[in-house]
Motif scaffolding. Structure first.
Motif, PDB file in Angstrom:
ATOM      1  N   SER A 181       0.838  -1.183   0.000  1.00  0.00           N
ATOM      2  CA  SER A 181       0.000   0.000   0.000  1.00  0.00           C
ATOM      3  C   SER A 181       0.882   1.245   0.000  1.00  0.00           C
ATOM      4  CB  SER A 181      -0.907   0.001   1.225  1.00  0.00           C
ATOM      5  OG  SER A 181      -1.837   1.038   1.115  1.00  0.00           O
ATOM      6  N   ASN A 182       0.273   2.348  -0.331  1.00  0.00           N
ATOM      7  CA  ASN A 182       1.047   3.587  -0.307  1.00  0.00           C
ATOM      8  C   ASN A 182       0.215   4.755   0.213  1.00  0.00           C
ATOM      9  OD1 ASN A 182      -0.607   4.366  -2.372  1.00  0.00           O
ATOM     10  ND2 ASN A 182       0.828   3.793  -3.966  1.00  0.00           N
ATOM     11  N   GLN A 183       0.836   5.899   0.252  1.00  0.00           N
ATOM     12  CA  GLN A 183       0.197   7.017   0.931  1.00  0.00           C
ATOM     13  C   GLN A 183      -1.033   7.555   0.220  1.00  0.00           C
ATOM     14  OE1 GLN A 183       4.051   8.715   0.892  1.00  0.00           O
ATOM     15  NE2 GLN A 183       3.880   9.308   3.030  1.00  0.00           N
ATOM     16  N   LEU A 193      -3.732   5.567   1.114  1.00  0.00           N
ATOM     17  CA  LEU A 193      -4.000   5.804   2.526  1.00  0.00           C
ATOM     18  C   LEU A 193      -4.948   6.986   2.681  1.00  0.00           C
ATOM     19  CD1 LEU A 193      -2.987   4.728   5.262  1.00  0.00           C
ATOM     20  CD2 LEU A 193      -1.278   6.539   5.210  1.00  0.00           C
ATOM     21  N   PHE A 222      -8.362   6.121   1.603  1.00  0.00           N
ATOM     22  CA  PHE A 222      -8.967   5.215   2.571  1.00  0.00           C
ATOM     23  C   PHE A 222      -9.457   5.982   3.793  1.00  0.00           C
ATOM     24  CE2 PHE A 222      -8.560   2.417   6.273  1.00  0.00           C
ATOM     25  CZ  PHE A 222      -9.414   1.398   5.900  1.00  0.00           C
ATOM     26  N   LEU A 239      -7.007  -0.282  -0.163  1.00  0.00           N
ATOM     27  CA  LEU A 239      -5.711   0.188   0.338  1.00  0.00           C
ATOM     28  C   LEU A 239      -4.552  -0.367  -0.470  1.00  0.00           C
ATOM     29  CD1 LEU A 239      -5.910   0.131   4.201  1.00  0.00           C
ATOM     30  CD2 LEU A 239      -4.877   1.903   2.817  1.00  0.00           C
ATOM     31  N   LEU A 240      -4.802  -1.437  -1.159  1.00  0.00           N
ATOM     32  CA  LEU A 240      -3.685  -2.121  -1.792  1.00  0.00           C
ATOM     33  C   LEU A 240      -3.424  -1.564  -3.183  1.00  0.00           C
ATOM     34  CD1 LEU A 240      -4.670  -5.698  -0.682  1.00  0.00           C
ATOM     35  CD2 LEU A 240      -3.441  -3.924   0.554  1.00  0.00           C
ATOM     36  N   VAL A 241      -2.179  -1.443  -3.511  1.00  0.00           N
ATOM     37  CA  VAL A 241      -1.831  -0.945  -4.822  1.00  0.00           C
ATOM     38  C   VAL A 241      -2.039  -2.036  -5.857  1.00  0.00           C
ATOM     39  CG1 VAL A 241      -0.171   0.717  -3.981  1.00  0.00           C
ATOM     40  CG2 VAL A 241       0.575  -1.572  -4.556  1.00  0.00           C
TER      41      VAL A 241
END
Lengths: 407, 407
Positions: free
Chosen positions: B5-7, B10, B13, B402-404
């Motif tokens: 995941s990344n910002q 984030l 989310f 959340l997951l890329v």
DNA sequence: AGGTTTAGTCCATCGGATGGAAAAAAGGGT
DNA sequence: ACCCTTTTTTCCATCCGATGGACTAAACCT
């Protein structure tokens, strides 16, 4: 209560993701991890450096043979972390020492002491765990914890075995506190079927990340894996499938279980009663689970040897189990059923050849991709799963770990 | 395939988390959001500013009366987003226009055209949706999409209705493409039971975030909510519970379903056949689901009026349904069962008073907290759920978001 | 030897969350 | 009337993790 997330959690989560990928795909390079995780090369570089510093992974020798700079395979450092898993079955007590690589370093199995007090068994478990850690020459600081798989009902939150029908002396035993005191290790208690499904999920190379696990031991239970997550239910007591009706014409057994239920179809107690009716074996003491287990072993051996009565009993059991599995597959919409547990390797010869087709006949929505198979882990699946649960608890990426807030 | 995941994700989310909290707790202040989400005040401030700019939430008048600076209550801007939900039942076609606040702005229900071609129904749905958007005076840009709840089996991934047994003409209808072309809106297809559970999850104020939803319509289906998530199964075809055996001594009906199965116990078709055997109603044309529905309504009315035959049929149905619910509760370990669907308000008078106790008798693990209740949403639960699914799809926090990686 | 390809790292930057200070807006006490 | 307390909200500087681009490294290919 939905909670937000922040960057610190993000870093931990991504580190867990990388470690998890590496546990599933040993020898992956940083570039592989980048592709698999979707993270940037730089992020992978940073995370792998941290993991190497922590002793959880290490680099191995690059192998050439392809164009371009050879990648450096990374593997989980099998000495990086350990856990001990214990499976308390009414008939057998199994203990395994698992390393971070998922390999069983040591395994012990003994008959569960019948009619004894839980403190004795607790002491036995603690002593066994200590002895195995010592025997394997493992650094105690690297042992993350002790996992216990037990039959339900449990109070997982409190770490207490509530009132398992097949362990009559074990009422409200505070296993977590007792074992934590005795060993000094964090203790994780979970249901046997949950543990078994965890082990299966970890060791299976099957692409499907969703399956139903039917656990066949002194009792029968199911657990469900969806999207790489093992379902637990609200009170962690998922999987009570013994009362599912699988035969409308079943005979009444001299037994507490439901007539025509799944438990009556495949539990050792019920099979032994059926066999005794046919005169195949003498009826054992039905309060002695070791005796029941031995009698059941005898019946299964008779079937393998060609005894028609025993064969008939097991064929009927397979048909009944298929009905129960049909209920689960129809309800949960999963393409794969895995069977395992202490009883499974005695039944698999009679069950496996016919079960896929029998289950397929039960399905409402046709499912050509249906797979029914035996556990790839083996008989000690629940003990190994208990140990896996400990590793997962500390190392696996869980979406919940991303959320800020409580413990 | 586990991904990192990344910002950026984030932020999205956390924004979704805040909006979600606000949808569940209207009038919460920024400070409330901070407490509820676990995020810092500054983060909440930034997120709420974005949401206000986007027109999804707005501030209302502060109410004094307490020490300290009065908080500014925030509410979801009900005009901020809309969705249209359609429920295709063999007997009834229900359409709702839902606002962001979860309020039904408009609702229409008509009888499903029998023995017609899907294109006609598709055109009807598109026309109805357009008319409702226009009638409500809603800005079309604020309509997030069109949700369709349909009986299975579906191919949700492709947006295709595969082969529903009760909609004989609907084989491999590409509903998503057709409706998307006709309306210009994103179309989300999902199973009726999944939609119903979603609506129930949203509107219920019950603290429990886990329940089984038993959907009673022209067919019977179940869906499962665990941890605020609606389970979907691998191919989104969860909940086929009609073949669960609930009565070992059931009579054989002149009907395709399984003898003694849950469908045979409570589906209108089966109830009507049972009633016709007793001479309560004439046997309708069993290919006309509207006729069956009307006959079923008549039987239920007779029971309410005190007819002993009708009362007996429904009491038996309740006992059988309880067995089926027992299977689900035992398997899934949830403390709450919710019943709903088009048939429910005709059955509730006969079922509700007795069902909790009947289900409790089925449980392997005693569960004093067990609740069996009717849906708090009402008859149009599936249509409203279809609309909720659209809102959730665009606005709700999902761990997966959340997951890329992939779409 | 030089070109190509793939792997991995360094550096500067960006985006988002956060802690602390400050401002805002009320009530309470004297 | 004034100051203090309480609670909410925002501003500022900072921190932290992810990232893009440039760069280095190490192989194979011709």
């Amino acid at each position: 209560m939905r909670r937000g997330s922040n960057q610190l959690r993000l870093a931990d989560f991504n580190q867990a993701v990388v470690l998890d990928v590496l546990r599933r795909a040993p020898g992956a390079s940083r570039a592989d991890l980048r592709r698999e995780s979707g993270l940037s090369p730089q992020t992978i570089s940073n995370i792998t450096r941290r993991l190497i510093d922590d002793g959880l992974i290490r680099e191995t020798e690059p192998a050439g043979g392809v164009r371009g700079r050879p990648s450096i395979p990374l593997v989980v450092d099998s000495d990086g972390a350990f856990s001990v898993g214990v499976h308390i079955d009414p008939a057998r007590l199994t203990t395994v020492l698992l390393d971070l690589d998922g390999q069983v370093r040591l395994r012990r199995q003994e008959r569960t002491p019948q009619a004894t007090n839980p403190p004795e068994v607790t002491a036995l478990i603690a002593a066994t765990a200590d002895a195995m850690i010592h025997e394997a020459g493992v650094d105690r600081d690297r042992v993350l914890g002790l996992g216990i798989a037990a039959p339900g009902p449990l109070d997982v939150h409190a770490g207490v075995i509530v009132d398992p029908p097949q362990l009559p002396n074990w009422r409200n035993v505070n296993l977590r506190a007792d074992l934590s005191d005795a060993t000094g290790l964090p203790v994780l208690l979970d249901k046997d079927v949950t543990a078994a499904a965890t082990a299966e999920l970890r060791s299976s190379t099957a692409p499907s990340n969703a399956f139903v696990f039917l656990y066949l031991g002194s009792g029968v239970g199911a657990s469900v894996v969806v999207d790489n997550q093992v379902l637990r239910g609200v009170t962690n007591n998922i999987g009570e499938v013994g009362d599912i009706i699988v035969d409308t014409d079943a005979e009444q057994l001299e037994w507490a279980g439901r007539r025509g239920g799944l438990a009556a179809a495949c539990v050792p107690e019920a099979l032994v009663i059926q066999a005794a009716r046919l005169g195949l074996v003498p009826l054992p003491d039905l309060t002695d689970y070791v005796a029941i287990d031995d009698a059941c072993t005898a019946v299964c051996a008779q079937a393998v040897a060609g005894n028609s009565g025993a064969t008939w009993i097991l064929a009927r059991a397979a048909r009944r189990v298929a009905v129960g599995l049909g209920v689960l597959v129809n309800l949960l919409d999963v393409p794969r059923v895995v069977l395992g547990g202490p009883l499974w390797n005695r039944l698999s010869a009679a069950f496996l050849p016919v079960l896929t087709e029998l289950v397929a006949e039960e399905l409402v929505v046709a499912r050509p991709d249906l797979v029914v198979e035996g556990s790839s882990v083996g008989e000690h699946v629940a003990a190994q799963g208990a140990a896996e649960l400990v590793l997962d608890h500390f190392l696996a990426p869980r979406a919940a770990a991303l959320l800020v807030g409580e413990a």
